[in-house]
Design a protein around this motif. Structure first.
Motif, PDB file in Angstrom:
ATOM      1  N   GLU A 287     -26.091 -25.904  -4.969  1.00 37.00           N
ATOM      2  CA  GLU A 287     -27.209 -26.848  -4.888  1.00 37.00           C
ATOM      3  C   GLU A 287     -26.736 -28.291  -4.715  1.00 37.00           C
TER       4      GLU A 287
ATOM      5  N   GLU B 207     -24.487 -34.514  -6.071  1.00 36.98           N
ATOM      6  CA  GLU B 207     -23.380 -34.105  -6.941  1.00 36.98           C
ATOM      7  C   GLU B 207     -22.878 -35.323  -7.705  1.00 36.98           C
ATOM      8  N   SER B 208     -22.827 -35.239  -9.020  1.00 36.19           N
ATOM      9  CA  SER B 208     -22.377 -36.412  -9.785  1.00 36.19           C
ATOM     10  C   SER B 208     -21.229 -36.117 -10.743  1.00 36.19           C
TER      11      SER B 208
ATOM     12  N   LYS C  40     -22.069 -26.121 -25.133  1.00 36.51           N
ATOM     13  CA  LYS C  40     -21.841 -24.788 -25.733  1.00 36.51           C
ATOM     14  C   LYS C  40     -20.886 -23.925 -24.917  1.00 36.51           C
TER      15      LYS C  40
ATOM     16  N   GLY D 218     -21.887 -27.259 -16.527  1.00 41.22           N
ATOM     17  CA  GLY D 218     -22.358 -28.035 -15.384  1.00 41.22           C
ATOM     18  C   GLY D 218     -23.352 -29.121 -15.698  1.00 41.22           C
TER      19      GLY D 218
HETATM   20  N1  LIG Z   1     -29.678 -17.931 -20.445  1.00 47.72           N
HETATM   21  C1  LIG Z   1     -28.900 -18.965 -20.721  1.00 47.72           C
HETATM   22  N2  LIG Z   1     -28.909 -19.989 -19.885  1.00 47.72           N
HETATM   23  C2  LIG Z   1     -28.137 -21.061 -20.161  1.00 47.72           C
HETATM   24  C3  LIG Z   1     -27.340 -21.074 -21.308  1.00 47.72           C
HETATM   25  C4  LIG Z   1     -27.355 -19.950 -22.149  1.00 47.72           C
HETATM   26  O1  LIG Z   1     -26.643 -19.894 -23.168  1.00 47.72           O
HETATM   27  N3  LIG Z   1     -28.147 -18.903 -21.801  1.00 47.72           N
HETATM   28  N4  LIG Z   1     -26.602 -22.178 -21.575  1.00 47.72           N
HETATM   29  C5  LIG Z   1     -27.139 -23.427 -21.062  1.00 47.72           C
HETATM   30  C6  LIG Z   1     -26.211 -24.469 -21.297  1.00 47.72           C
HETATM   31  S1  LIG Z   1     -26.122 -24.951 -22.860  1.00 47.72           S
HETATM   32  C7  LIG Z   1     -25.530 -25.076 -20.317  1.00 47.72           C
HETATM   33  S2  LIG Z   1     -24.585 -26.429 -20.674  1.00 47.72           S
HETATM   34  C8  LIG Z   1     -25.615 -24.671 -18.936  1.00 47.72           C
HETATM   35  C9  LIG Z   1     -24.223 -24.538 -18.354  1.00 47.72           C
HETATM   36  O2  LIG Z   1     -24.303 -23.894 -17.174  1.00 47.72           O
HETATM   37  P1  LIG Z   1     -23.191 -23.843 -16.095  1.00 47.72           P
HETATM   38  O3  LIG Z   1     -21.920 -24.374 -16.611  1.00 47.72           O
HETATM   39  O4  LIG Z   1     -23.141 -22.475 -15.590  1.00 47.72           O
HETATM   40  O5  LIG Z   1     -23.688 -24.896 -15.048  1.00 47.72           O
HETATM   41  P2  LIG Z   1     -24.609 -24.698 -13.777  1.00 47.72           P
HETATM   42  O6  LIG Z   1     -25.515 -23.588 -14.009  1.00 47.72           O
HETATM   43  O7  LIG Z   1     -23.730 -24.684 -12.614  1.00 47.72           O
HETATM   44  O8  LIG Z   1     -25.407 -26.079 -13.813  1.00 47.72           O
HETATM   45  C10 LIG Z   1     -26.186 -26.446 -14.881  1.00 47.72           C
HETATM   46  C11 LIG Z   1     -27.028 -27.660 -14.479  1.00 47.72           C
HETATM   47  O9  LIG Z   1     -26.205 -28.748 -14.166  1.00 47.72           O
HETATM   48  C12 LIG Z   1     -26.382 -29.169 -12.822  1.00 47.72           C
HETATM   49  N5  LIG Z   1     -25.078 -29.476 -12.242  1.00 47.72           N
HETATM   50  C13 LIG Z   1     -24.050 -28.615 -12.147  1.00 47.72           C
HETATM   51  N6  LIG Z   1     -23.003 -29.207 -11.551  1.00 47.72           N
HETATM   52  C14 LIG Z   1     -23.378 -30.460 -11.266  1.00 47.72           C
HETATM   53  C15 LIG Z   1     -22.731 -31.559 -10.633  1.00 47.72           C
HETATM   54  N7  LIG Z   1     -21.479 -31.448 -10.198  1.00 47.72           N
HETATM   55  N8  LIG Z   1     -23.393 -32.697 -10.484  1.00 47.72           N
HETATM   56  C16 LIG Z   1     -24.662 -32.816 -10.944  1.00 47.72           C
HETATM   57  N9  LIG Z   1     -25.334 -31.815 -11.574  1.00 47.72           N
HETATM   58  C17 LIG Z   1     -24.718 -30.649 -11.710  1.00 47.72           C
HETATM   59  C18 LIG Z   1     -26.985 -27.986 -12.143  1.00 47.72           C
HETATM   60  O10 LIG Z   1     -27.692 -28.330 -11.012  1.00 47.72           O
HETATM   61  C19 LIG Z   1     -27.833 -27.413 -13.238  1.00 47.72           C
HETATM   62  O11 LIG Z   1     -29.033 -28.136 -13.345  1.00 47.72           O
HETATM   63  O12 LIG Z   1     -26.279 -23.432 -18.837  1.00 47.72           O
HETATM   64  C20 LIG Z   1     -27.481 -23.348 -19.600  1.00 47.72           C
HETATM   65  N10 LIG Z   1     -28.144 -22.130 -19.301  1.00 47.72           N
END
Ligand SMILES: Nc1nc2c(c(=O)[nH]1)N[C@H]1C(S)=C(S)[C@@H](COP(=O)(O)OP(=O)(O)OC[C@H]3O[C@@H](n4cnc5c(N)ncnc54)[C@H](O)[C@@H]3O)O[C@H]1N2
Ligand code: MOO
Length: 440
Positions: free
Chosen positions: A214, A229-230, A308, A328
């Motif tokens: 995304e 992307e940030s 987490k 993320g």
């Molecule tokens: N069912 C569950 N869902 C989630 C859980 C959980 O335990 N059960 N944990 C939540 C938590 S807490 C976190 S923290 C996130 C971590 O998820 P990911 O590491 O897999 O990250 P993504 O899914 O890739 O992205 C999460 C969010 O951040 C935005 N993002 C990602 N990378 C960037 C970037 N480089 N620049 C800007 N924004 C970014 C992305 O678009 C998503 O909105 O998971 C929860 N879910």
């Protein structure tokens, strides 16, 4: 393409504390082997040796003013009305050259930084004189014996406007201790004492990449479902601020082959890899999927909020390169960096103090926090007034959501709410991690 099945951790899967995770990260990194570098290549590095001056600074007695080098007795009682009139027997510029001996009734014109001639005891700045006469001839005085004189209007005390040999740095002084960070003034000092190279802990080379299909680079149009992307920007900047030579790889789409190719390209080039995104339980969390194949990366859930899900391990030949896989969500990624990556970078850079300063502060608002999690809220810290011993104050900035980059950019600290605390009243004394360190 990645599997579209989310791997859901069992509800009773172990959760690690912040301290356990930090201890594991720090146990897996070592200071990089010291290297000898030219001064400017060593900027930002920590010294791996004590620096001892081999000579004096200044290396000779010299003048701190443009003026006339004189004997003090010759200017006793001098006034504007009854100046001392002295024969100018030389003109001394900074740099090598023959020095005239100053005898009674004589003076030599002297420039700032020029060596004090033998016999002279002080310097009259040119403002205390009539400027001298016949100076062009005086420049050749030693050769041509031309006449020149100067009127001195004030008495000159012994040592006046003289910078004594060794008064800045004496031979044998330890001028910088191992562990000092090489900033501009220290690099200048090393050059001043004649060092061309210096032994330092190198700055860790860090590669920062993000994952997510995304993500579009900032500046490019953002389509439906996409975001700019940030994380790679914030984390690369944070790594540099922590003392690393960091480069931003940017966003890699959720494609295991692409991610594998990018990672393998970095191995052998860097000392540490930081990723963000793809570590949770989502169906397209490719970081987890790819890194688990390397065998040495452990994915955990920590008792903290945000942050987490975390991954940590070593990858590459001989499992040599430490890798931290951060969540993320932008705030989660940044706070995870502060808590785990920054100390790792600083430990690799040879720093004695790897942690941000932590203080206690009176929180002006009530707070709520999830049970069993150490919560890190973004805050605005105000230190106590100078000289006052009591703690400063802190107020939360924005809410606890881990997507809130606006308030994050206004915060100067993290407010720490312990695992056992679910609510606090205004006035509670809380730990605060200060994010704006005056200097490293
Ligand atoms: N069912 C569950 N869902 C989630 C859980 C959980 O335990 N059960 N944990 C939540 C938590 S807490 C976190 S923290 C996130 C971590 O998820 P990911 O590491 O897999 O990250 P993504 O899914 O890739 O992205 C999460 C969010 O951040 C935005 N993002 C990602 N990378 C960037 C970037 N480089 N620049 C800007 N924004 C970014 C992305 O678009 C998503 O909105 O998971 C929860 N879910
Ligand atoms: O634990 Mo996540 O990192 O809250 O957003």
């Amino acid at each position: 393409m990645p599997s579209s099945e989310a791997r859901v951790p069992s509800p009773d899967a172990r959760m690690w504390s912040v301290d356990e995770h930090l201890a594991d990260v720090l146990a897996a990194v070592r200071p990089l082997a010291p290297v000898e570098l030219p001064l400017l290549d060593a900027q930002g590095c920590l010294l791996a040796e004590d620096i001892v001056a081999t000579g004096d600074l200044p290396p000779f007695d010299n003048s701190s003013m443009d003026g006339y080098a004189v004997r003090t007795a010759d200017t006793d009682g001098a006034t504007e009305r009854y100046p001392s009139v002295l024969a100018v027997v030389g003109d001394i510029a900074a740099g090598p050259g023959e020095l005239p001996r100053i005898s009674s009734g004589q003076a030599a014109r002297i420039m700032t930084g020029a060596p004090l001639p033998p016999g002279a005891e002080g310097v009259a700045p040119v403002e205390w004189t009539d400027g001298g006469s016949g100076l062009a001839a005086a420049a050749d005085r030693m050769a041509a014996r031309a006449s020149a004189e100067v009127q001195v209007f004030r008495p000159v005390e012994a040592g006046a406007h003289i910078r004594r040999r060794g008064s800045d740095v004496a031979a044998g002084d330890t001028v910088l201790a191992a562990g000092s960070v090489l900033g501009p003034t220290r690099i200048g000092l090393l050059a001043a004492i004649g060092r061309a190279t210096v032994r330092v802990c190198p700055q860790p080379r860090v590669a920062v990449l993000s994952t997510g299909s995304e993500l579009v680079p900032p500046g490019e149009p953002v389509g439906p479902g996409q975001i700019s992307e940030s994380n790679s920007y914030a984390l690369t900047a944070a790594a540099r601020e922590a003392g690393a030579v960091a480069h931003r790889i940017g966003a890699v789409p959720d494609d295991p082959d692409r991610l594998r190719a990018v990672l393998e390209e970095q191995l052998g080039r860097v000392d540490l890899i930081v990723t963000s995104g793809g570590v949770s339980v989502g169906a397209y969390d490719v970081v987890k999927q790819v890194l688990e194949q390397y065998g040495e990366v452990d994915f955990r859930r920590l008792r903290m909020q945000p942050g987490k899900p975390q991954g940590f391990g070593r990858i590459g030949p001989g499992a040599g390169i430490p890798l931290l896989a951060l969540p993320g969500n932008p705030v989660s990624a940044y706070i995870s960096f502060e808590l785990f990556v920054r100390p790792a970078i600083r430990a690799m850079a040879g720093a004695g103090q790897v942690h941000r300063p932590m203080v206690r502060a009176v929180c002006t608002a009530s707070l709520r926090s999830p049970a069993g999690r150490r919560q890190f809220l973004r805050g605005s810290y105000r230190p106590p007034a100078p000289g006052r011993g009591e703690p400063g104050t802190v107020a939360p900035v924005g809410g606890p959501g881990s997507h809130l980059v606006g308030p994050l950019a206004q915060a100067n600290c993290l407010i720490v709410v312990g695992e056992e605390t679910t609510a606090t009243d205004p006035g509670a004394l809380l730990h605060v991690v200060l994010l704006e360190e005056p200097s490293r």
